[in-house]
Scaffold this motif. Structure first.
Motif, mmCIF file in Angstrom:
data_model
loop_
_atom_site.group_PDB
_atom_site.id
_atom_site.type_symbol
_atom_site.label_atom_id
_atom_site.label_comp_id
_atom_site.label_asym_id
_atom_site.label_seq_id
_atom_site.Cartn_x
_atom_site.Cartn_y
_atom_site.Cartn_z
ATOM 1 N N MET A 1 5.076 -8.939 -7.073
ATOM 2 C CA MET A 1 4.129 -8.391 -6.117
ATOM 3 C C MET A 1 4.450 -6.904 -5.935
ATOM 4 N N THR A 2 3.432 -6.062 -6.031
ATOM 5 C CA THR A 2 3.637 -4.627 -5.854
ATOM 6 C C THR A 2 3.872 -4.311 -4.379
ATOM 7 N N THR A 3 4.386 -3.120 -4.134
ATOM 8 C CA THR A 3 4.636 -2.700 -2.755
ATOM 9 C C THR A 3 3.341 -2.703 -1.954
ATOM 10 N N GLN A 4 2.259 -2.214 -2.573
ATOM 11 C CA GLN A 4 0.980 -2.172 -1.861
ATOM 12 C C GLN A 4 0.463 -3.576 -1.566
ATOM 13 N N SER A 5 0.616 -4.488 -2.526
ATOM 14 C CA SER A 5 0.126 -5.843 -2.266
ATOM 15 C C SER A 5 0.976 -6.545 -1.202
ATOM 16 N N LYS A 6 2.278 -6.243 -1.155
ATOM 17 C CA LYS A 6 3.121 -6.792 -0.074
ATOM 18 C C LYS A 6 2.645 -6.262 1.270
ATOM 19 N N THR A 7 2.404 -4.957 1.307
ATOM 20 C CA THR A 7 1.934 -4.344 2.552
ATOM 21 C C THR A 7 0.619 -4.965 2.986
#
Length: 98
Positions: A1-7
């Motif tokens: 999971m990318t940082t943006q998708s986690k956010t």
């Protein structure tokens, strides 16, 4: 999971929790989330984010002057900005001196 998708994932859960009327613990139980992780992301999102300041540079100059927190002044070749600015931004975020 990318940082943006986690956010995005945690922003959506926090919004859903607010709308649910449940306690944090009850919401996390219902959605199989770790309470400590939920609490971490909730506190992270409640902190004010730094704002970027627009910068204009004359096209006749080969140097860019940067003023950083703490009175630090930098002069860099304009050609170095693309590599240097992301590093400076990361360091400022890590030191929380923005």
């Amino acid at each position: 999971m990318t940082t943006q998708s986690k956010t995005d994932f945690w922003q959506q859960h926090i919004a859903d929790w607010h709308a649910s009327g449940l306690s944090q613990a009850a919401y996390c139980d219902q959605h199989n989330l770790k309470l400590s992780t939920f609490t971490y992301w909730r506190s992270k999102q409640s902190k004010p984010r730094p704002k970027l300041i627009p910068v204009s540079m004359p096209t006749t100059s080969d140097l860019a002057e940067l003023s950083l927190p703490g009175g630090i002044q930098l002069q860099l070749p304009v050609t170095a900005l693309e590599q240097t600015l992301p590093i400076l931004w990361r360091l400022l975020r890590e030191q929380r001196t923005y």
